[in-house]
Design a protein around this motif. Structure first.
Motif, short mmCIF file in Angstrom:
data_model
loop_
_atom_site.label_atom_id
_atom_site.label_comp_id
_atom_site.label_asym_id
_atom_site.label_seq_id
_atom_site.Cartn_x
_atom_site.Cartn_y
_atom_site.Cartn_z
N ALA A 162 41.79 0.36 -3.55
CA ALA A 162 42.04 0.02 -2.81
C ALA A 162 40.23 0.41 -1.89
N ILE A 163 40.24 -0.37 -1.17
CA ILE A 163 39.13 -0.31 -0.02
C ILE A 163 39.25 -0.42 0.81
N GLY A 164 40.69 -0.65 1.52
CA GLY A 164 40.35 -0.45 2.50
C GLY A 164 42.00 -1.02 3.02
N THR A 165 42.82 -0.68 4.32
CA THR A 165 44.21 -1.03 5.07
C THR A 165 44.02 -1.62 6.31
N ASP A 166 45.19 -1.85 6.39
CA ASP A 166 45.26 -2.70 7.98
C ASP A 166 46.68 -3.13 8.04
N HIS A 167 47.22 -3.94 9.47
CA HIS A 167 48.58 -4.01 9.54
C HIS A 167 48.52 -5.76 10.74
N LEU A 168 49.18 -6.02 10.63
CA LEU A 168 49.31 -7.84 11.28
C LEU A 168 49.19 -7.42 12.52
N ILE A 169 48.92 -8.72 13.35
CA ILE A 169 48.84 -8.43 14.27
C ILE A 169 49.05 -10.10 15.09
N ALA A 263 55.34 -5.40 16.18
CA ALA A 263 56.79 -4.74 16.27
C ALA A 263 57.64 -5.19 15.90
N PRO A 264 58.10 -4.13 14.88
CA PRO A 264 57.72 -3.74 14.43
C PRO A 264 56.21 -3.42 13.74
N ARG A 265 55.45 -2.21 13.43
CA ARG A 265 54.49 -2.55 13.08
C ARG A 265 54.33 -2.89 11.17
N VAL A 266 53.88 -3.82 10.93
CA VAL A 266 53.71 -4.83 9.57
C VAL A 266 52.54 -4.07 8.91
N ALA A 267 52.75 -3.52 7.81
CA ALA A 267 51.43 -3.06 6.93
C ALA A 267 51.33 -4.52 6.29
N LEU A 268 49.79 -4.35 6.08
CA LEU A 268 49.61 -5.54 4.99
C LEU A 268 49.08 -5.58 3.83
N PRO A 269 49.60 -6.02 2.97
CA PRO A 269 49.06 -5.44 1.48
C PRO A 269 47.16 -5.10 1.23
N ASP A 270 46.94 -3.88 0.81
CA ASP A 270 45.75 -3.40 0.68
C ASP A 270 44.45 -3.86 -0.06
N LEU A 271 43.47 -4.07 0.51
CA LEU A 271 42.34 -4.82 0.50
C LEU A 271 41.68 -4.28 -1.06
N ARG A 272 41.50 -4.96 -1.71
CA ARG A 272 41.07 -4.21 -3.08
C ARG A 272 39.84 -4.72 -3.81
N MET A 273 39.18 -4.39 -4.91
CA MET A 273 38.39 -3.67 -5.22
C MET A 273 38.21 -4.17 -6.32
N SER A 274 37.65 -5.30 -7.22
CA SER A 274 38.25 -5.03 -8.84
C SER A 274 36.76 -5.29 -9.82
N PHE A 275 37.15 -4.49 -10.71
CA PHE A 275 35.45 -5.47 -11.59
C PHE A 275 35.94 -4.98 -12.84
N ARG A 276 35.41 -5.50 -14.58
CA ARG A 276 35.98 -5.83 -15.54
C ARG A 276 35.59 -4.12 -15.61
N ALA A 277 36.60 -3.77 -16.21
CA ALA A 277 36.36 -2.41 -17.08
C ALA A 277 35.55 -2.25 -17.31
N ASP A 278 35.28 -3.03 -18.87
CA ASP A 278 34.46 -2.82 -19.64
C ASP A 278 32.84 -3.43 -19.29
N ASP A 279 32.61 -3.66 -17.97
CA ASP A 279 31.36 -3.69 -17.32
C ASP A 279 30.05 -2.57 -17.12
N ARG A 280 28.82 -2.32 -17.75
CA ARG A 280 28.98 -1.27 -17.85
C ARG A 280 27.17 -2.05 -17.24
N SER A 281 26.84 -2.61 -16.18
CA SER A 281 25.63 -3.16 -15.64
C SER A 281 24.85 -2.22 -15.31
N PRO A 282 23.89 -1.78 -15.04
CA PRO A 282 23.48 -0.68 -14.03
C PRO A 282 23.32 -1.42 -12.73
#
Length: 310
Positions: A162-169, A263-282
């Motif tokens: 997760a790289i960010g949280t937010d809520h609905l407006i 209202a009431p405050r509604v949390a959005l799903p987290d902003l998420r960053m993904s990459f391949r687990a076996d990626d060893r690229s510098p």
């Protein structure tokens, strides 16, 4: 033929004397003479004239030395390029992202990465969360940023953080009755024509909205779909409905739009960053370093996610 043979020939050309050339190379004269002789036999031409006045290149030698200089320079550049690539200073990074990620945190992260790695080619692609995940798993992207956890087969092959949280407006035109209000109730939103992201673009957000409007399904069934936050905001400005957006959309404020908290405050799903687990690229490692630098709160989560994937 080895690189040292080229260096020996160039040193001999520079000093025009076997003894002086050998001294400059830090070797004895007999081995240098033997190596130059072996080089000439390998080339099949006499490269140097040995005269009482000194040692001078022949016509064949001049041609050979010109190429030798270029070859040695290319070898030096190859070593430099290899070192830069090993440090993630050159290469290519392909990133897919949903549009709202450009509100935050991608601008500061990409800005840092570009300053630190100006020679890395950045290939950027706006895509939905599912499309970004699919492209990442197919090897068409190196990083995917979406909302909510990746779904589908083989997501276990990904490292996600997760790289960010937010809520609905809500966004409305300044002529709308909601304009000027700090908050608006979900029940009041249900009476409006809504403008939202297509469910297939952000399935996690669609599921969240389904829960929020569980008792007002007609509001979602009659919604207008728009792919990115700027389009949703623009349609709201035209008076075509109430846009539902992440709070980060306030960064793209415009004078003809008013934003209200829900209202009431509604949390959005987290902003998420993904990459391949076996990626060893510098280059990927360097990008993750930029994420750590600009998003301090992400660093510990990122390290923990990598440790779990490893």
């Amino acid at each position: 033929m080895e690189a040292r043979h080229l260096r020996y020939a160039l040193a001999l050309h520079e000093h025009q004397h076997f003894g002086r050339a050998a001294a400059s190379l830090g070797i004895a004269q007999p081995p240098l003479s033997a190596q130059i002789g072996a080089l000439e036999r390998e080339v099949g031409e006499r490269l140097f004239d040995r005269t009482p006045r000194g040692v001078f290149p022949t016509a064949a030698g001049e041609a050979f030395l010109a190429r030798a200089r270029c070859a040695l320079r290319e070898m030096e550049l190859a070593a430099i390029d290899a070192a830069r690539a090993g440090r993630g200073q050159t290469g290519r990074l392909r990133i897919g992202f949903i549009g709202s990620a450009l509100l935050e945190p991608l601008p500061v992260v990409l800005g840092r990465f570009r300053r630190d790695r100006p020679q890395v080619r950045l290939d950027l692609r706006e895509s939905s969360t599912p499309a970004g995940t699919a492209a990442l798993l197919a090897g068409e992207l190196d990083v995917a940023v979406g909302r909510g956890a990746p779904r589908g087969p083989r997501v276990a092959d990904l490292t996600t953080v997760a790289i960010g949280t937010d809520h609905l407006i809500a966004a409305v035109a300044t002529s709308h009755p909601f304009a000027g209000r700090a908050t608006v109730e979900v029940a009041q939103l249900a009476q409006q024509r809504l403008i939202i992201s297509p469910p297939e673009e952000e399935p996690a957000t669609a599921a969240m909205l389904g829960a929020v409007f569980e008792h007002h399904r007609a509001a979602l069934d009659g919604a207008t779909y728009a792919r990115d936050v700027h389009t949703i905001t623009g349609l709201a400005a035209c008076g075509l409905g109430v846009g539902l957006l992440p709070d980060s959309a306030r960064r793209a404020a415009r004078p003809d739009v008013w934003f209200c908290d829900v209202a009431p405050r509604v949390a959005l799903p987290d902003l998420r960053m993904s990459f391949r687990a076996d990626d060893r690229s510098p280059v990927l490692a360097a990008f993750l370093g930029s994420v750590r630098h600009e998003c301090a709160e992400v660093g510990a989560r990122l390290d923990a996610a990598i440790a779990r994937s490893g």
